[in-house]
Design an enzyme around this catalytic site. Structure first.
Site, PDB file in Angstrom:
ATOM      1  N   GLN A 105      26.554  25.930  21.311  1.00  0.00           N
ATOM      2  CA  GLN A 105      26.268  25.690  19.901  1.00  0.00           C
ATOM      3  C   GLN A 105      24.790  25.403  19.675  1.00  0.00           C
ATOM      4  O   GLN A 105      24.201  25.858  18.683  1.00  0.00           O
ATOM      5  CB  GLN A 105      27.107  24.514  19.380  1.00  0.00           C
ATOM      6  CG  GLN A 105      28.589  24.820  19.197  1.00  0.00           C
ATOM      7  CD  GLN A 105      28.847  25.760  18.035  1.00  0.00           C
ATOM      8  OE1 GLN A 105      28.505  26.945  18.084  1.00  0.00           O
ATOM      9  NE2 GLN A 105      29.468  25.257  16.986  1.00  0.00           N
ATOM     10  N   GLU A 148      33.053  16.603   9.769  1.00  0.00           N
ATOM     11  CA  GLU A 148      34.211  17.237  10.415  1.00  0.00           C
ATOM     12  C   GLU A 148      34.012  17.443  11.915  1.00  0.00           C
ATOM     13  O   GLU A 148      34.194  18.528  12.453  1.00  0.00           O
ATOM     14  CB  GLU A 148      34.557  18.558   9.724  1.00  0.00           C
ATOM     15  CG  GLU A 148      36.024  18.936   9.902  1.00  0.00           C
ATOM     16  CD  GLU A 148      36.477  20.050   8.995  1.00  0.00           C
ATOM     17  OE1 GLU A 148      36.936  21.065   9.520  1.00  0.00           O
ATOM     18  OE2 GLU A 148      36.367  19.900   7.753  1.00  0.00           O
TER      19      GLU A 148
END
Length: 276
Positions: A105, A148
């Site tokens: 990521q 989240e």
């Protein structure tokens, strides 16, 4: 990369590593959140533009709880870093450090934001680390936020201790994610039966009270939890109903919310100033 390998559940590592959840149609735009759907009409088919708008709106809802103007902030679980750029562009943060436990990521984030990283490296940075083990000195940031990601944290107590440690006196925290509401603290088994993300270990069935108690225990004050499920679940489900999903279990989030098993919250707190 720093070479450190953090303890990450295999399902989490796969989804945010080689599977690249940010490329899934359900998360169009790359923000990787369920969205805040206020202002988006749900009486018509939803578009990709609507989906991206919903995800940006969720960041705005969280960032709006922080006094971010000219502040130095860390985003825990930054993904592709698009929310960090929004914080800089729209809320006037002095700098944002995006923290993520997944090296893949971080590589994607650096590619996605190469222009800004080159022009203003003092404003946007990315760091490899876990929510439970942040690679920063004490009191580094005025703001800490997470959008989240907390449903993946394995140790909320460790996250709370680290959050309190890296915040400066007077600093603010905001976390948004889905948790078990009051009265449903034992609903983890039912959620696993309905939602594969809980069954696989991708998501953890954290009761909301666990996070609230942790933030209290580490000395943060003004701890407040606000349900925003009414702005999340219906819009998400309506969008999912209009795309070709490879699996159908994500359509069970809305029924789980309606049955009182799961809700979505913004949790905010502050570190007391030195004067109390």
């Amino acid at each position: 990369m720093d070479g450190i390998r953090y303890d990450v559940a295999p399902s989490v590592r796969a989804v945010y590593g080689p599977q690249d959840l940010s490329s899934a149609p359900a998360f169009a735009g790359g923000f990787i959140n369920f969205g805040h759907w206020d202002g988006i009409p749900l009486d018509r088919p939803l578009t990709t533009e609507d989906r991206v708008r919903s995800q940006r709106n969720l960041y705005r809802r969280v960032l709006g709880t922080l006094d971010g103007a000219d502040a130095h902030a860390v985003e825990v679980g930054c993904g592709l870093g698009l929310g960090a750029v929004l914080a800089l562009d729209e809320f006037g943060f002095a700098s944002v450090t995006g923290l993520d436990v997944h090296p893949e990521q971080l590589e994607r984030a650096r590619r996605a934001n190469a222009g800004l990283l080159g022009r203003a490296p003092q404003r946007l940075r990315f760091a490899h680390g876990a929510a439970e083990e942040m690679p920063f000195e004490d009191g580094r940031f005025e703001c800490l936020y997470s959008v989240e990601a907390a449903q993946h944290f394995r140790d909320l107590a460790a996250f709370g201790r680290e959050a309190a440690r890296v915040l400066r006196p007077g600093g603010r925290l905001a976390v948004t994610s889905f948790f078990l509401p009051a009265g449903a603290e034992a609903a983890g088994g039912e959620l696993a039966a309905r939602l594969d993300s809980f069954a696989s270990g991708l998501d953890v069935a954290h009761p909301l009270v666990s996070l609230v108690d942790v933030l209290d225990a580490v000395g943060l004050t003004a701890v407040r939890a606000e349900s925003i499920g009414g702005h999340v679940w219906a819009g998400l489900d309506h969008f999912l109903s209009g795309i070709d999903l490879p699996v159908q279990w994500p359509r069970n989030f809305l029924p789980a919310y309606r049955d009182g098993l799961l809700d979505y919250y913004v949790v905010s707190a502050r570190r007391p100033s030195k004067s109390g």
